[in-house]
Structures are given as structure tokens and as C-alpha cells.
Design a protein around this motif. Structure first.
Motif, PDB file in Angstrom:
ATOM      1  N   PRO A  56      -9.109  14.066  -5.762  1.00  0.00           N
ATOM      2  CA  PRO A  56     -10.575  14.182  -5.845  1.00  0.00           C
ATOM      3  C   PRO A  56     -11.268  12.895  -5.395  1.00  0.00           C
ATOM      4  N   GLU A  57     -10.520  11.792  -5.415  1.00  0.00           N
ATOM      5  CA  GLU A  57     -11.114  10.519  -4.986  1.00  0.00           C
ATOM      6  C   GLU A  57     -11.473  10.507  -3.505  1.00  0.00           C
ATOM      7  N   ILE A  58     -10.793  11.350  -2.729  1.00  0.00           N
ATOM      8  CA  ILE A  58     -11.045  11.356  -1.270  1.00  0.00           C
ATOM      9  C   ILE A  58     -11.327  12.785  -0.785  1.00  0.00           C
ATOM     10  N   SER A  59     -12.091  13.544  -1.602  1.00  0.00           N
ATOM     11  CA  SER A  59     -12.236  14.969  -1.290  1.00  0.00           C
ATOM     12  C   SER A  59     -13.369  15.282  -0.307  1.00  0.00           C
ATOM     13  N   SER A  60     -13.947  14.291   0.302  1.00  0.00           N
ATOM     14  CA  SER A  60     -14.949  14.523   1.360  1.00  0.00           C
ATOM     15  C   SER A  60     -14.939  13.295   2.257  1.00  0.00           C
ATOM     16  N   SER A  61     -15.630  13.390   3.401  1.00  0.00           N
ATOM     17  CA  SER A  61     -15.588  12.247   4.324  1.00  0.00           C
ATOM     18  C   SER A  61     -16.260  11.023   3.702  1.00  0.00           C
ATOM     19  N   MET A  88     -15.678   5.672   1.285  1.00  0.00           N
ATOM     20  CA  MET A  88     -15.911   4.759   0.166  1.00  0.00           C
ATOM     21  C   MET A  88     -14.582   4.230  -0.381  1.00  0.00           C
ATOM     22  N   TYR A  89     -13.611   5.139  -0.520  1.00  0.00           N
ATOM     23  CA  TYR A  89     -12.278   4.747  -1.010  1.00  0.00           C
ATOM     24  C   TYR A  89     -11.648   3.704  -0.072  1.00  0.00           C
ATOM     25  N   LEU A  90     -11.756   3.970   1.233  1.00  0.00           N
ATOM     26  CA  LEU A  90     -11.137   3.043   2.195  1.00  0.00           C
ATOM     27  C   LEU A  90     -11.818   1.679   2.160  1.00  0.00           C
ATOM     28  N   LEU A  91     -13.132   1.682   1.950  1.00  0.00           N
ATOM     29  CA  LEU A  91     -13.837   0.398   1.891  1.00  0.00           C
ATOM     30  C   LEU A  91     -13.437  -0.371   0.631  1.00  0.00           C
ATOM     31  N   GLU A  92     -13.366   0.340  -0.476  1.00  0.00           N
ATOM     32  CA  GLU A  92     -13.079  -0.353  -1.734  1.00  0.00           C
ATOM     33  C   GLU A  92     -11.606  -0.712  -1.894  1.00  0.00           C
ATOM     34  N   VAL A 138     -17.025   5.179   9.254  1.00  0.00           N
ATOM     35  CA  VAL A 138     -18.238   5.965   8.987  1.00  0.00           C
ATOM     36  C   VAL A 138     -17.835   7.407   8.670  1.00  0.00           C
ATOM     37  N   PRO A 139     -18.316   7.960   7.548  1.00  0.00           N
ATOM     38  CA  PRO A 139     -17.966   9.353   7.228  1.00  0.00           C
ATOM     39  C   PRO A 139     -18.544  10.325   8.249  1.00  0.00           C
ATOM     40  N   GLY A 140     -17.768  11.374   8.532  1.00  0.00           N
ATOM     41  CA  GLY A 140     -18.210  12.372   9.514  1.00  0.00           C
ATOM     42  C   GLY A 140     -19.504  13.063   9.133  1.00  0.00           C
ATOM     43  N   ASP A 141     -19.802  13.161   7.833  1.00  0.00           N
ATOM     44  CA  ASP A 141     -21.030  13.887   7.468  1.00  0.00           C
ATOM     45  C   ASP A 141     -22.281  13.202   8.026  1.00  0.00           C
ATOM     46  N   ALA A 142     -22.185  11.904   8.304  1.00  0.00           N
ATOM     47  CA  ALA A 142     -23.325  11.211   8.934  1.00  0.00           C
ATOM     48  C   ALA A 142     -23.600  11.763  10.343  1.00  0.00           C
ATOM     49  N   ILE A 150      -5.092  -0.191  10.215  1.00  0.00           N
ATOM     50  CA  ILE A 150      -4.364   1.068  10.029  1.00  0.00           C
ATOM     51  C   ILE A 150      -3.268   0.893   8.969  1.00  0.00           C
ATOM     52  N   GLU A 151      -2.611  -0.263   8.966  1.00  0.00           N
ATOM     53  CA  GLU A 151      -1.603  -0.539   7.922  1.00  0.00           C
ATOM     54  C   GLU A 151      -2.244  -0.454   6.533  1.00  0.00           C
ATOM     55  N   ARG A 152      -3.433  -1.024   6.410  1.00  0.00           N
ATOM     56  CA  ARG A 152      -4.119  -1.001   5.108  1.00  0.00           C
ATOM     57  C   ARG A 152      -4.516   0.415   4.705  1.00  0.00           C
ATOM     58  N   ILE A 153      -4.953   1.199   5.694  1.00  0.00           N
ATOM     59  CA  ILE A 153      -5.317   2.599   5.392  1.00  0.00           C
ATOM     60  C   ILE A 153      -4.074   3.334   4.890  1.00  0.00           C
ATOM     61  N   LYS A 154      -2.964   3.095   5.590  1.00  0.00           N
ATOM     62  CA  LYS A 154      -1.702   3.750   5.228  1.00  0.00           C
ATOM     63  C   LYS A 154      -1.347   3.408   3.769  1.00  0.00           C
ATOM     64  N   ALA A 155      -1.425   2.132   3.435  1.00  0.00           N
ATOM     65  CA  ALA A 155      -1.063   1.694   2.071  1.00  0.00           C
ATOM     66  C   ALA A 155      -2.018   2.303   1.038  1.00  0.00           C
ATOM     67  N   ALA A 156      -3.306   2.340   1.351  1.00  0.00           N
ATOM     68  CA  ALA A 156      -4.289   2.871   0.398  1.00  0.00           C
ATOM     69  C   ALA A 156      -4.057   4.373   0.184  1.00  0.00           C
ATOM     70  N   LEU A 157      -3.692   5.076   1.242  1.00  0.00           N
ATOM     71  CA  LEU A 157      -3.451   6.529   1.093  1.00  0.00           C
ATOM     72  C   LEU A 157      -2.151   6.769   0.308  1.00  0.00           C
ATOM     73  N   ALA A 158      -1.162   5.902   0.538  1.00  0.00           N
ATOM     74  CA  ALA A 158       0.117   6.053  -0.165  1.00  0.00           C
ATOM     75  C   ALA A 158      -0.059   5.804  -1.664  1.00  0.00           C
ATOM     76  N   ALA A 159      -1.056   5.001  -2.014  1.00  0.00           N
ATOM     77  CA  ALA A 159      -1.275   4.651  -3.421  1.00  0.00           C
ATOM     78  C   ALA A 159      -1.933   5.778  -4.224  1.00  0.00           C
ATOM     79  N   LEU A 160      -2.342   6.823  -3.554  1.00  0.00           N
ATOM     80  CA  LEU A 160      -3.058   7.899  -4.270  1.00  0.00           C
ATOM     81  C   LEU A 160      -2.107   8.760  -5.093  1.00  0.00           C
TER      82      LEU A 160
END
Ligand code: PMP
Ligand code: GLU
Length: 392
Positions: free
Chosen positions: A335-340, A345-349, A356-360, A382-392
Motif C-alpha cells: 500500500p506504500e507504493i499503490s499509486s504513481s 514519494m516513497y522513492l524520494l523518502e 515525477v508521478p505519471g498522474d501529473a 537505479i541501484e537505490r531504487i532497486k534497494a528501496a523496492l527490495a526493502a518493501l
């Protein structure tokens, strides 16, 4: 206190994300900014020198509202040489960035009750500028499987008695898609048949990859040319975002009205920036080619890296400097990443990565990353995104 107009306008989300990322950086946080679409290169030296010379020569006063004759001639020369378009000085206006050119065009063209067709995903300022013109944006969804290209038949179906104009953006922000000549011919045919005006935003024309060639829809014949306002500028091709020079070319009557609006709002764009823009358009073009080649390398790298993220699907864009990966499959993960916007926001924090979220841009299934940033930043981001997604 505020007007209805002011109340219905949202601030630019791309600029808002950029400010947030820059503020976090200023606080000492190590943020990787894929947010704003702004070349990381410095403005080429010959262009900066032209501005310095303008200051030294005392070229620091008001100029004609719609730009100096020198710059108008540089613009008409560019449109003839690059786009096969013949315009005179009375058909050209220089403004404070392409965003301002678009704004003037909408103010001069639109009336309350008019509809403007905007293919979605769209650049963030189009709907708001249509609203500021008192008219109604009508969104026409384009599909990932069609390369996000508007088809002439969908365009024709969306036209009503109230339709005044179509906004076309090729190459596109945010998708990077680009229209080839046959696709533009089909759209132009509908526009002429139904007498619809075209606002053709060509600001990314110099940033096309893999041998694709830019075609301006206005060049497809006199009937479409007289119904088109071509919008372009120096921000993206010459790494001149801060100089604020954009231009428009179209029917003299429209350009005259845009100039009157500009004369009552901003007056001329900066005289110094105009001198720099003359050098950008008329001076050596090798820096444009160098920057475009560098963007191309980054494009390949970021597409490959994003596709390596598992559920993310990223098509290779034809132009501009954005990728628009489909992130829908991620939304079910948590639910933390259930929309763009939650994902952004999750990736920034968590990852300290700004996107930029696609809804914009009118499509929640995607996010936008600008690759107008160094290759090392891309790898690290991209490495950081990968790590943040793996942490979910
Ligand atoms: N059109 C598009 C599609 C853009 O992405 C931008 C970038 N801001 C603009 C217009 C406006 O550019 P400028 O900086 O010249 O106002
Ligand atoms: N066009 C750029 C972008 O989409 C700059 C930001 C803006 O002008 O809104 O990121």
C-alpha cells in the motif's frame, strides 16, 4: 479573495518536485534528481560570450516587444533551414521561454466554451494553460502499445462543434514518442477537413535518436500551415533553461494578437538573452550534436537498467530526455507504493531519488524519469531504487 481562475490552477508539479529535491540537497541530503527536465550541461561557451558582449556593448534596454529583428531573422532562418518553413518577421514572436509562447498562443486563440484536444499523457502545463484561456481541456488517451501516438481516427472522433485546437507535442514530454511524416499527414488531413487549429510544440526537435528525423506538421502544406502555430525555443537544445527564450511562428494575425498580449504583460524577453539566442541559432551547432549523443548513451543505459528492475516495463523513447516506465505492476506490492504519487514519494523518502508521478501527466500507471543527468547518477539512482523496492 482569489479569482476563480487562480483557484482552479495547480502549480507546475515538475517544478514543485524540482524545488523539493533541490531543497533536500541544500539541507545536505544526497538526492539524485530525475525530476525536472533540464539539461545538466552548461550553456555552450560561444553563447555565453555573446551575452557578455551584449552587456559590454550596452545592449541592455527595451527591445521591440516580440523580439529584435536580428533574432526574428535567426528564427526564420532556422525554420527555413531545419523545417522547410517560410515565415516573415510578422509571423514570428519571441517570448520568455516556450512556456510563455504557449501561454500567449492560448490567450490569443481561446474563448470560454472552446474545447482543446490534448493527447494524454501530456506535458503538465497544457491543461492549465487551456484553463487559463477560459477553455476546456479534452483529454484523449493514447496507448503504450501504440507508442503513445495519437491516431487520426481517434482525433477525428473526439472533435465536436466546440473543438478549437489540438495540442501536438513531438518529440513528446513525458513519453519521448515522435510522430513520423505519414502519421502527421493523417492528423493534418483531419485538422484541415474539420478546420481545427494545431498548437505544435517542437521544443525537443533536436533530441531525436536512432536516425529518426523531425517533421514539423506545419511543413505539410499551406492549408495546415495556416492553421498551425509552431512553438520552439532554445532551452532544451542549447542547455539554456535559465535564459528564458522561446518563440512561436504562425499566421500574422495570431502573432500580432500574441504580441499585443505580451506588450501588456511582460514586454520583450531579456535583451541579453536574445543576443545569446541569436548566437545559439546561428553559431556552430556541434555542441547540440555532442549533447544529443550524450543523451542517447544515457537513454540506452537507463532503459536497460529500468527493465532490469523486474516488474517495471520501459520502452525506449524516440526523443526528448525522459523515460516513462510502466510501474503499474509494482502498485500491488505494498500500500506504500499503490499509486504513481505514492511510489514517487516513497522513492524520494526511502531512496532519495526524485521522479515525477505519471498522474501529473494524466496516467497513473507510469512514472517519469529525466535522464538529463550524468551516467554515474543514473547508475547510482537505479541501484537505490532497486534497494528501496527490495526493502518493501
Ligand atoms: N514544452 C515542453 C513539452 C516542455 O517540456 C517544456 C519544458 N519546460 C516547455 C515547453 C517549456 O520550455 P521553456 O523552458 O522554453 O519555457
Ligand atoms: N519541461 C520541464 C519538465 O517537464 C521543466 C519543468 C516545467 O517547466 O514545468 O520537467
Amino acid at each position: 479573495m482569489l479569482s476563480e481562475r487562480a483557484r482552479q490552477i495547480k502549480p507546475s508539479p515538475t517544478l514543485a518536485i524540482d524545488s523539493k529535491a533541490k531543497a533536500m540537497k541544500a539541507e545536505g541530503l544526497d538526492v539524485i534528481n530525475f525530476g525536472v527536465g533540464e539539461p545538466d550541461f552548461d550553456t555552450p561557451e560561444n553563447i555565453k560570450e555573446a551575452a557578455i558582449k551584449a552587456i559590454r556593448d550596452g545592449f541592455t534596454k527595451y527591445t521591440p516587444v516580440g523580439g529584435t529583428d536580428k533574432l526574428k531573422d535567426a528564427v526564420t532562418g532556422k525554420l527555413a533551414a531545419d523545417n522547410g518553413l517560410e515565415y516573415g518577421r510578422a509571423e514570428v514572436i519571441v517570448s520568455c521561454g516556450a512556456k510563455h509562447s504557449l501561454y500567449n498562443a492560448m490567450q490569443a486563440l481561446l474563448d470560454p466554451g472552446d474545447e482543446v484536444i490534448i493527447p494524454a499523457p501530456y506535458w503538465v502545463s497544457y491543461p492549465e494553460q487551456v484553463l487559463l484561456g477560459g477553455a476546456k481541456p479534452v483529454f484523449l488517451k493514447t496507448l503504450e502499445e501504440d507508442g503513445f501516438l495519437l491516431t487520426a481516427s481517434a482525433f477525428e472522433r473526439a472533435i465536436t462543434k466546440k473543438t478549437k485546437a489540438l495540442i501536438l507535442n513531438s518529440p513528446s514530454n513525458p513519453t519521448g514518442s515522435s510522430y513520423d511524416r505519414p502519421a502527421l499527414e493523417r492528423i493534418a488531413e483531419v485538422a484541415v477537413k474539420k478546420d481545427i487549429f494545431i498548437i505544435s510544440d517542437e521544443i525537443y526537435e533536436k533530441l531525436l535518436y536512432g536516425g529518426a528525423r523531425h517533421v514539423s506538421i506545419a511543413s505539410l502544406g499551406p492549408e495546415v500551415k495556416k492553421r498551425t502555430i509552431v512553438i520552439n525555443g532554445v532551452s532544451k537544445a542549447y542547455a539554456m533553461t535559465g535564459w528564458r527564450i522561446g518563440y512561436a511562428a504562425g499566421p500574422a494575425e495570431l502573432v500580432k494578437a500574441m504580441t499585443a498580449i505580451q506588450s501588456q504583460s511582460t514586454s520583450n524577453p531579456s535583451s541579453i538573452s536574445q543576443a545569446a539566442a541569436v548566437e545559439a541559432l546561428k553559431g556552430p551547432q556541434d555542441s547540440v550534436r555532442r549533447m544529443a549523443a550524450e543523451f542517447d548513451k544515457r537513454r540506452r543505459r537507463i532503459v536497460e537498467a529500468l527493465n532490469g528492475l523486474g516488474p517495471v516495463r520501459c520502452a525506449a523513447p524516440a526523443g526528448a530526455f525522459y523515460v516513462f516506465p510502466n510501474t503499474r505492476a509494482l502498485y500491488a506490492k505494498s500500500p506504500e507504493i499503490s499509486s504513481s504519487s505514492k511510489l514517487a514519494m516513497y522513492l524520494l523518502e526511502k531512496a532519495r531519488v526524485a521522479v515525477v508521478p505519471g498522474d501529473a501527466f494524466g496516467d497513473d500507471d507510469f512514472i517519469r524519469l529525466s535522464y538529463a543527468t550524468g551516467i554515474e547518477q543514473i547508475e547510482k539512482g537505479i541501484e537505490r531504487i532497486k534497494a528501496a523496492l527490495a526493502a518493501l
